[in-house]
Write a protein that holds these residues in place. Structure first.
Motif, PDB file in Angstrom:
ATOM      1  N   PRO A   1     131.662 -22.338 -17.854  1.00 57.24           N
ATOM      2  CA  PRO A   1     131.585 -21.041 -18.199  1.00 57.24           C
ATOM      3  C   PRO A   1     131.787 -20.696 -19.658  1.00 57.24           C
ATOM      4  O   PRO A   1     131.077 -19.638 -20.308  1.00 57.24           O
ATOM      5  CB  PRO A   1     132.924 -20.312 -17.477  1.00 57.24           C
ATOM      6  N   GLN A   2     132.467 -21.605 -20.329  1.00 60.89           N
ATOM      7  CA  GLN A   2     132.288 -21.188 -21.886  1.00 60.89           C
ATOM      8  C   GLN A   2     131.333 -21.627 -22.429  1.00 60.89           C
ATOM      9  O   GLN A   2     130.737 -21.086 -23.309  1.00 60.89           O
ATOM     10  CB  GLN A   2     133.796 -22.120 -22.351  1.00 60.89           C
ATOM     11  N   LEU A   3     130.781 -22.916 -22.072  1.00 57.28           N
ATOM     12  CA  LEU A   3     129.357 -23.292 -22.727  1.00 57.28           C
ATOM     13  C   LEU A   3     128.146 -22.341 -22.419  1.00 57.28           C
ATOM     14  O   LEU A   3     127.318 -21.907 -23.285  1.00 57.28           O
ATOM     15  CB  LEU A   3     128.771 -24.652 -22.144  1.00 57.28           C
ATOM     16  N   ASP A   4     128.349 -21.723 -20.830  1.00 58.44           N
ATOM     17  CA  ASP A   4     127.239 -20.866 -20.617  1.00 58.44           C
ATOM     18  C   ASP A   4     127.496 -19.522 -21.427  1.00 58.44           C
ATOM     19  O   ASP A   4     126.384 -18.765 -21.754  1.00 58.44           O
ATOM     20  CB  ASP A   4     127.380 -20.543 -19.251  1.00 58.44           C
ATOM     21  N   ALA A   5     128.620 -19.406 -21.901  1.00 57.52           N
ATOM     22  CA  ALA A   5     128.992 -18.020 -22.708  1.00 57.52           C
ATOM     23  C   ALA A   5     128.349 -18.137 -24.022  1.00 57.52           C
ATOM     24  O   ALA A   5     127.595 -17.338 -24.675  1.00 57.52           O
ATOM     25  CB  ALA A   5     130.434 -17.688 -22.487  1.00 57.52           C
ATOM     26  N   LEU A   6     128.363 -19.540 -24.636  1.00 55.07           N
ATOM     27  CA  LEU A   6     127.719 -19.757 -25.794  1.00 55.07           C
ATOM     28  C   LEU A   6     126.266 -19.755 -25.944  1.00 55.07           C
ATOM     29  O   LEU A   6     125.723 -19.108 -26.831  1.00 55.07           O
ATOM     30  CB  LEU A   6     128.334 -21.303 -26.326  1.00 55.07           C
ATOM     31  N   ILE A   7     125.819 -20.089 -24.832  1.00 54.08           N
ATOM     32  CA  ILE A   7     124.220 -20.271 -24.582  1.00 54.08           C
ATOM     33  C   ILE A   7     123.850 -18.547 -24.458  1.00 54.08           C
ATOM     34  O   ILE A   7     122.699 -18.294 -24.921  1.00 54.08           O
ATOM     35  CB  ILE A   7     123.876 -20.811 -23.482  1.00 54.08           C
ATOM     36  N   ARG A   8     124.492 -17.932 -23.771  1.00 55.68           N
ATOM     37  CA  ARG A   8     124.176 -16.416 -23.788  1.00 55.68           C
ATOM     38  C   ARG A   8     124.335 -15.681 -25.109  1.00 55.68           C
ATOM     39  O   ARG A   8     123.367 -14.933 -25.275  1.00 55.68           O
ATOM     40  CB  ARG A   8     125.131 -15.574 -22.837  1.00 55.68           C
ATOM     41  N   GLU A   9     125.372 -16.112 -25.875  1.00 63.11           N
ATOM     42  CA  GLU A   9     125.540 -15.452 -27.088  1.00 63.11           C
ATOM     43  C   GLU A   9     124.586 -15.873 -28.191  1.00 63.11           C
ATOM     44  O   GLU A   9     123.820 -15.249 -28.989  1.00 63.11           O
ATOM     45  CB  GLU A   9     126.790 -15.817 -27.768  1.00 63.11           C
ATOM     46  N   LYS A  10     123.989 -17.282 -27.907  1.00 65.07           N
ATOM     47  CA  LYS A  10     122.988 -17.888 -28.895  1.00 65.07           C
ATOM     48  C   LYS A  10     122.002 -18.710 -28.140  1.00 65.07           C
ATOM     49  O   LYS A  10     121.911 -19.828 -28.277  1.00 65.07           O
ATOM     50  CB  LYS A  10     123.710 -18.779 -29.958  1.00 65.07           C
ATOM     51  N   PRO A  11     121.119 -17.843 -27.426  1.00 63.97           N
ATOM     52  CA  PRO A  11     120.071 -18.628 -26.707  1.00 63.97           C
ATOM     53  C   PRO A  11     119.186 -19.545 -27.425  1.00 63.97           C
ATOM     54  O   PRO A  11     118.574 -20.294 -26.773  1.00 63.97           O
ATOM     55  CB  PRO A  11     119.363 -17.535 -25.709  1.00 63.97           C
ATOM     56  N   ASP A  12     119.082 -19.469 -28.745  1.00 64.47           N
ATOM     57  CA  ASP A  12     118.269 -19.888 -29.402  1.00 64.47           C
ATOM     58  C   ASP A  12     118.714 -21.175 -30.221  1.00 64.47           C
ATOM     59  O   ASP A  12     117.995 -21.943 -30.966  1.00 64.47           O
ATOM     60  CB  ASP A  12     117.470 -19.290 -30.662  1.00 64.47           C
ATOM     61  N   ASN A  13     119.936 -21.619 -29.641  1.00 61.06           N
ATOM     62  CA  ASN A  13     120.506 -22.656 -30.076  1.00 61.06           C
ATOM     63  C   ASN A  13     120.409 -24.072 -29.387  1.00 61.06           C
ATOM     64  O   ASN A  13     120.784 -23.991 -28.199  1.00 61.06           O
ATOM     65  CB  ASN A  13     122.170 -22.532 -30.217  1.00 61.06           C
ATOM     66  N   ALA A  14     119.376 -24.930 -29.815  1.00 61.03           N
ATOM     67  CA  ALA A  14     119.055 -25.899 -29.066  1.00 61.03           C
ATOM     68  C   ALA A  14     120.104 -26.944 -28.673  1.00 61.03           C
ATOM     69  O   ALA A  14     120.164 -27.674 -27.627  1.00 61.03           O
ATOM     70  CB  ALA A  14     118.102 -26.693 -30.136  1.00 61.03           C
ATOM     71  N   TYR A  15     121.133 -26.915 -29.648  1.00 60.27           N
ATOM     72  CA  TYR A  15     122.216 -27.861 -29.360  1.00 60.27           C
ATOM     73  C   TYR A  15     123.316 -27.547 -28.259  1.00 60.27           C
ATOM     74  O   TYR A  15     123.580 -28.295 -27.616  1.00 60.27           O
ATOM     75  CB  TYR A  15     122.897 -28.288 -30.701  1.00 60.27           C
ATOM     76  N   PHE A  16     123.311 -26.338 -27.979  1.00 59.19           N
ATOM     77  CA  PHE A  16     123.931 -25.874 -26.733  1.00 59.19           C
ATOM     78  C   PHE A  16     123.277 -26.184 -25.482  1.00 59.19           C
ATOM     79  O   PHE A  16     123.975 -26.771 -24.447  1.00 59.19           O
ATOM     80  CB  PHE A  16     124.289 -24.368 -26.939  1.00 59.19           C
ATOM     81  N   TRP A  17     121.812 -26.210 -25.506  1.00 58.63           N
ATOM     82  CA  TRP A  17     121.091 -26.519 -24.425  1.00 58.63           C
ATOM     83  C   TRP A  17     121.139 -27.869 -24.359  1.00 58.63           C
ATOM     84  O   TRP A  17     121.354 -28.488 -22.981  1.00 58.63           O
ATOM     85  CB  TRP A  17     119.837 -26.038 -24.652  1.00 58.63           C
ATOM     86  N   GLU A  18     121.238 -28.738 -25.145  1.00 57.49           N
ATOM     87  CA  GLU A  18     121.277 -30.122 -25.271  1.00 57.49           C
ATOM     88  C   GLU A  18     122.720 -30.604 -24.621  1.00 57.49           C
ATOM     89  O   GLU A  18     122.620 -31.533 -23.960  1.00 57.49           O
ATOM     90  CB  GLU A  18     121.032 -30.965 -26.780  1.00 57.49           C
ATOM     91  N   VAL A  19     123.632 -30.089 -25.046  1.00 62.42           N
ATOM     92  CA  VAL A  19     124.903 -30.283 -24.570  1.00 62.42           C
ATOM     93  C   VAL A  19     125.068 -29.982 -23.015  1.00 62.42           C
ATOM     94  O   VAL A  19     125.579 -30.907 -22.362  1.00 62.42           O
ATOM     95  CB  VAL A  19     126.088 -29.351 -25.282  1.00 62.42           C
ATOM     96  N   LYS A  20     124.369 -28.931 -22.611  1.00 63.08           N
ATOM     97  CA  LYS A  20     124.248 -28.576 -21.161  1.00 63.08           C
ATOM     98  C   LYS A  20     123.541 -29.537 -20.364  1.00 63.08           C
ATOM     99  O   LYS A  20     124.170 -30.195 -19.129  1.00 63.08           O
ATOM    100  CB  LYS A  20     123.794 -27.249 -21.095  1.00 63.08           C
ATOM    101  N   GLY A  21     122.518 -29.962 -20.883  1.00 59.50           N
ATOM    102  CA  GLY A  21     121.831 -31.205 -20.344  1.00 59.50           C
ATOM    103  C   GLY A  21     122.467 -32.549 -20.148  1.00 59.50           C
ATOM    104  O   GLY A  21     122.536 -32.946 -19.230  1.00 59.50           O
ATOM    105  N   ASP A  22     123.118 -32.693 -21.453  1.00 63.38           N
ATOM    106  CA  ASP A  22     124.022 -33.787 -21.484  1.00 63.38           C
ATOM    107  C   ASP A  22     125.266 -33.960 -20.405  1.00 63.38           C
ATOM    108  O   ASP A  22     125.444 -34.973 -19.504  1.00 63.38           O
ATOM    109  CB  ASP A  22     124.482 -34.004 -22.694  1.00 63.38           C
ATOM    110  N   TRP A  23     125.813 -32.924 -20.253  1.00 62.18           N
ATOM    111  CA  TRP A  23     126.974 -32.744 -19.305  1.00 62.18           C
ATOM    112  C   TRP A  23     126.302 -33.048 -17.754  1.00 62.18           C
ATOM    113  O   TRP A  23     126.922 -33.689 -17.058  1.00 62.18           O
ATOM    114  CB  TRP A  23     127.694 -31.279 -19.233  1.00 62.18           C
TER     115      TRP A  23
END
Length: 191
Positions: A129-151
């Motif tokens: 949920p914490q990572l998802d909140a970061l993605i909602r806040e900054k949906p254009d941050n590629a590295y948040f998405w990369e971390v989600k995929g990595d996890w």
């Protein structure tokens, strides 16, 4: 060779209108570590000693550049802080991450580091949920998405990891070899 590397670093910083102050402060921290007994020294510092004359030369050259007092633009500073937070979350003991980024620190980098540390501790129900909140806040941050995929990939969910990794690659314009490799691994895991 170390002196040459220092000079190249300062030349590159000057060429990009950036201050050498951070480089100097980092080297000064390395120099302070030299007074510690070997058991307490950072292993990187042991393999990269900072001689006094080298530090003095760096100080003189850094202070002589026209950008020594220049602060980095906020966007560049944030990018740097996020990179440090990501490294901290992935490689440091979660207790150290919690001390460095206490819950009272609600900055983007602090939340990022804590989410990654939670995931590394196996606390997926708290981390996600914490990572998802970061993605909602900054949906254009590629590295948040990369971390989600990595996890997702590391948790044995290669199929679910593909879309976040593709999205991350799209956001960086396709020029991210490490994300490409992660995506390739996920695709290969599906035969």
């Amino acid at each position: 060779q170390e002196l040459e590397a220092d000079q190249i670093g300062l030349r590159l910083l000057t060429a990009t209108s950036q201050s050498g102050r951070g480089m100097l402060e980092t080297f000064e921290r390395f120099a302070q570590q030299e007074f510690l007994s070997d058991g307490y020294k950072d292993p990187f510092v042991r393999s990269h000693p900072v001689a006094t004359d080298r530090l003095n030369q760096l100080r003189e050259r850094a202070q002589a550049t026209p950008y020594f007092g220049t602060k980095d633009p906020p966007a560049l500073q944030l990018r740097h802080d996020l990179m440090r937070a990501k490294l901290s979350g992935y490689i440091e003991n979660p207790a150290i991450v919690q001390r460095r980024y206490p819950p009272s620190d609600q900055s983007l980098p602090a939340r990022y580091a804590r989410a990654i540390a939670l995931n590394a501790s196996g606390k997926f129900a708290e981390a996600d949920p914490q990572l998802d909140a970061l993605i909602r806040e900054k949906p254009d941050n590629a590295y948040f998405w990369e971390v989600k995929g990595d996890w997702l990939y590391r948790r044995g969910k290669p199929r679910e990891s593909i879309e976040p990794l593709r999205h991350a690659l799209k956001l960086v314009g396709g020029d991210a070899p490490l994300i490409r490799i992660q995506l390739a691994q996920a695709l290969l895991a599906l035969d």
